[in-house]
Design a protein around this motif. Structure first.
Motif, PDB file in Angstrom:
ATOM      1  N   PRO A   1     -12.713 -22.832  30.367  1.00 51.46           N
ATOM      2  CA  PRO A   1     -13.348 -24.148  30.435  1.00 51.46           C
ATOM      3  C   PRO A   1     -12.543 -25.100  31.313  1.00 51.46           C
ATOM      4  CG  PRO A   1     -12.106 -23.958  28.400  1.00 51.46           C
ATOM      5  CD  PRO A   1     -12.006 -22.622  29.101  1.00 51.46           C
ATOM      6  N   ALA A   2     -13.187 -26.139  31.766  1.00 50.80           N
ATOM      7  CA  ALA A   2     -12.500 -27.220  32.466  1.00 50.80           C
ATOM      8  C   ALA A   2     -11.904 -28.143  31.407  1.00 50.80           C
ATOM      9  CB  ALA A   2     -13.482 -27.984  33.343  1.00 50.80           C
ATOM     10  N   PHE A   3     -10.671 -28.599  31.640  1.00 54.17           N
ATOM     11  CA  PHE A   3     -10.015 -29.474  30.680  1.00 54.17           C
ATOM     12  C   PHE A   3      -9.969 -30.924  31.136  1.00 54.17           C
ATOM     13  CE2 PHE A   3      -8.651 -25.372  29.144  1.00 54.17           C
ATOM     14  CZ  PHE A   3      -8.725 -25.539  27.768  1.00 54.17           C
ATOM     15  N   GLU A   4     -10.599 -31.217  32.259  1.00 53.40           N
ATOM     16  CA  GLU A   4     -10.678 -32.607  32.724  1.00 53.40           C
ATOM     17  C   GLU A   4     -11.492 -33.401  31.709  1.00 53.40           C
ATOM     18  OE1 GLU A   4     -10.960 -34.433  37.077  1.00 53.40           O
ATOM     19  OE2 GLU A   4     -12.702 -33.224  36.537  1.00 53.40           O
ATOM     20  N   GLY A   5     -10.946 -34.503  31.251  1.00 50.81           N
ATOM     21  CA  GLY A   5     -11.610 -35.302  30.241  1.00 50.81           C
ATOM     22  C   GLY A   5     -11.327 -34.841  28.825  1.00 50.81           C
ATOM     23  N   VAL A   6     -10.700 -33.667  28.684  1.00 49.83           N
ATOM     24  CA  VAL A   6     -10.318 -33.140  27.375  1.00 49.83           C
ATOM     25  C   VAL A   6      -8.819 -33.357  27.174  1.00 49.83           C
ATOM     26  CG1 VAL A   6     -10.190 -31.057  25.950  1.00 49.83           C
ATOM     27  CG2 VAL A   6     -12.169 -31.426  27.452  1.00 49.83           C
TER      28      VAL A   6
ATOM     29  N   LEU B   1      -6.577 -26.096  38.659  1.00 54.07           N
ATOM     30  CA  LEU B   1      -7.305 -25.028  37.969  1.00 54.07           C
ATOM     31  C   LEU B   1      -7.525 -25.379  36.497  1.00 54.07           C
ATOM     32  CD1 LEU B   1      -5.573 -21.894  39.486  1.00 54.07           C
ATOM     33  CD2 LEU B   1      -7.995 -22.472  39.673  1.00 54.07           C
ATOM     34  N   THR B   2      -6.530 -26.002  35.884  1.00 60.81           N
ATOM     35  CA  THR B   2      -6.661 -26.399  34.484  1.00 60.81           C
ATOM     36  C   THR B   2      -7.691 -27.519  34.341  1.00 60.81           C
ATOM     37  OG1 THR B   2      -4.355 -25.789  34.137  1.00 60.81           O
ATOM     38  CG2 THR B   2      -5.390 -27.149  32.439  1.00 60.81           C
TER      39      THR B   2
ATOM     40  N   ASP C   1       2.500 -25.884  41.388  1.00 60.61           N
ATOM     41  CA  ASP C   1       2.119 -26.709  40.241  1.00 60.61           C
ATOM     42  C   ASP C   1       0.800 -27.439  40.471  1.00 60.61           C
ATOM     43  OD1 ASP C   1       4.539 -25.897  39.213  1.00 60.61           O
ATOM     44  OD2 ASP C   1       5.370 -27.923  39.025  1.00 60.61           O
ATOM     45  N   ALA C   2       0.630 -28.011  41.664  1.00 60.02           N
ATOM     46  CA  ALA C   2      -0.591 -28.780  41.948  1.00 60.02           C
ATOM     47  C   ALA C   2      -1.828 -27.904  41.798  1.00 60.02           C
ATOM     48  CB  ALA C   2      -0.524 -29.385  43.344  1.00 60.02           C
TER      49      ALA C   2
ATOM     50  N   ILE D   1     -13.881 -25.149  41.010  1.00 57.72           N
ATOM     51  CA  ILE D   1     -13.253 -25.083  42.332  1.00 57.72           C
ATOM     52  C   ILE D   1     -14.024 -24.156  43.262  1.00 57.72           C
ATOM     53  CG2 ILE D   1     -11.159 -24.338  43.553  1.00 57.72           C
ATOM     54  CD1 ILE D   1      -9.602 -25.256  41.046  1.00 57.72           C
ATOM     55  N   LEU D   2     -14.518 -23.061  42.714  1.00 57.02           N
ATOM     56  CA  LEU D   2     -15.274 -22.071  43.502  1.00 57.02           C
ATOM     57  C   LEU D   2     -16.708 -22.002  42.978  1.00 57.02           C
ATOM     58  CD1 LEU D   2     -12.592 -19.218  43.422  1.00 57.02           C
ATOM     59  CD2 LEU D   2     -13.095 -20.745  45.335  1.00 57.02           C
ATOM     60  N   PRO D   3     -17.588 -22.837  43.497  1.00 60.90           N
ATOM     61  CA  PRO D   3     -18.978 -22.824  43.023  1.00 60.90           C
ATOM     62  C   PRO D   3     -19.573 -21.418  43.077  1.00 60.90           C
ATOM     63  CG  PRO D   3     -18.611 -24.663  44.494  1.00 60.90           C
ATOM     64  CD  PRO D   3     -17.382 -23.800  44.569  1.00 60.90           C
ATOM     65  N   GLY D   4     -20.229 -21.034  42.010  1.00 64.60           N
ATOM     66  CA  GLY D   4     -20.837 -19.716  41.922  1.00 64.60           C
ATOM     67  C   GLY D   4     -19.949 -18.687  41.249  1.00 64.60           C
ATOM     68  N   TYR D   5     -18.638 -18.950  41.178  1.00 67.27           N
ATOM     69  CA  TYR D   5     -17.728 -18.024  40.505  1.00 67.27           C
ATOM     70  C   TYR D   5     -17.916 -18.176  39.001  1.00 67.27           C
ATOM     71  CZ  TYR D   5     -13.510 -15.426  39.313  1.00 67.27           C
ATOM     72  OH  TYR D   5     -12.635 -14.494  38.814  1.00 67.27           O
TER      73      TYR D   5
END
Length: 155
Positions: free
Chosen positions: A114-119, A97-98, A91-92, A105-109
Motif C-alpha cells: 500500500p501507499a503510506f502517504e497520508g497514513v 516507494l514507501t 534513502d530518497a 510510481i509505475l502506473p500499471g504495475y
C-alpha cells in the motif's frame, strides 16, 4: 534605535518565525533517515512493527520466495535485512516507494504494497528507513556508501 524601529524589527522577526513555523515559505527540508540517531531508530522500530512487519517480517526477513512471482503476477514482499536489495537504493527512493508504493510510481504495475502517504508522516517514514538501515552490518553499510555515494543518505 527608535522605539518605532524596534517595534518594526520585532514584528518582522515574529512574522518570519510564524512563516517558518506554519510552512508559509514553502516545504520544509526533507526528513533524513539517520541510523545513528537512537530516538529516530526507536520510533522507526515501533512504526515498522505496526505498519510494515506484517508483510516484510518482524525480523525484516520478507516473505518466502520473495523473488518468484505469485500466480497473480505479483512479487511477495522483499526482505529489508542484508539479504535483500533495500540497501541498493538511496534513502530518497526508499522514502518515495514507501509514500506512493510501486503502483504510484509505475502506473500499471501491480503490487500488494500500500501507499503510506497520508497514513504515515514524513518523520515516521524517515524513522522506518533509519531503523532498517540500523540493522545492516557494517560491511553492507560500507558497500552501500561505495555504491551510492552521497545519494545513499545519512547512515
Amino acid at each position: 534605535m527608535t522605539k518605532g524601529r524596534a517595534l518594526a524589527f520585532g514584528a518582522a522577526g515574529a512574522l518570519g518565525a510564524a512563516a517558518l513555523g506554519f510552512g508559509w515559505l514553502g516545504p520544509s527540508a526533507p526528513a533524513i533517515a539517520d541510523a545513528g540517531d537512537p530516538a529516530q531508530v526507536a520510533l522507526g522500530r515501533r512504526v515498522y512493527a505496526e505498519s510494515c512487519a506484517s508483510c516484510h517480517g518482524a525480523n525484516l526477513e520478507g516473505q518466502p520466495n520473495w523473488q518468484a512471482r505469485r500466480p497473480n503476477g505479483r512479487l511477495p514482499a522483499p526482505p529489508h535485512d542484508a539479504t535483500g536489495h533495500t540497501w541498493h537504493h538511496p534513502d530518497a527512493q526508499l522514502m518515495e516507494l514507501t509514500r506512493k508504493s510501486l503502483t504510484g510510481i509505475l502506473p500499471g504495475y501491480e503490487s500488494d504494497m500500500p501507499a503510506f502517504e497520508g497514513v504515515l508522516t514524513e518523520a515516521e517514514i524517515a524513522a522506518v528507513i533509519a531503523f532498517i538501515k540500523s540493522t545492516w552490518p557494517p560491511d553492507i553499510r560500507r558497500r552501500r556508501e561505495e555504491r551510492l555515494g552521497t545519494a545513499a543518505g545519512r547512515s
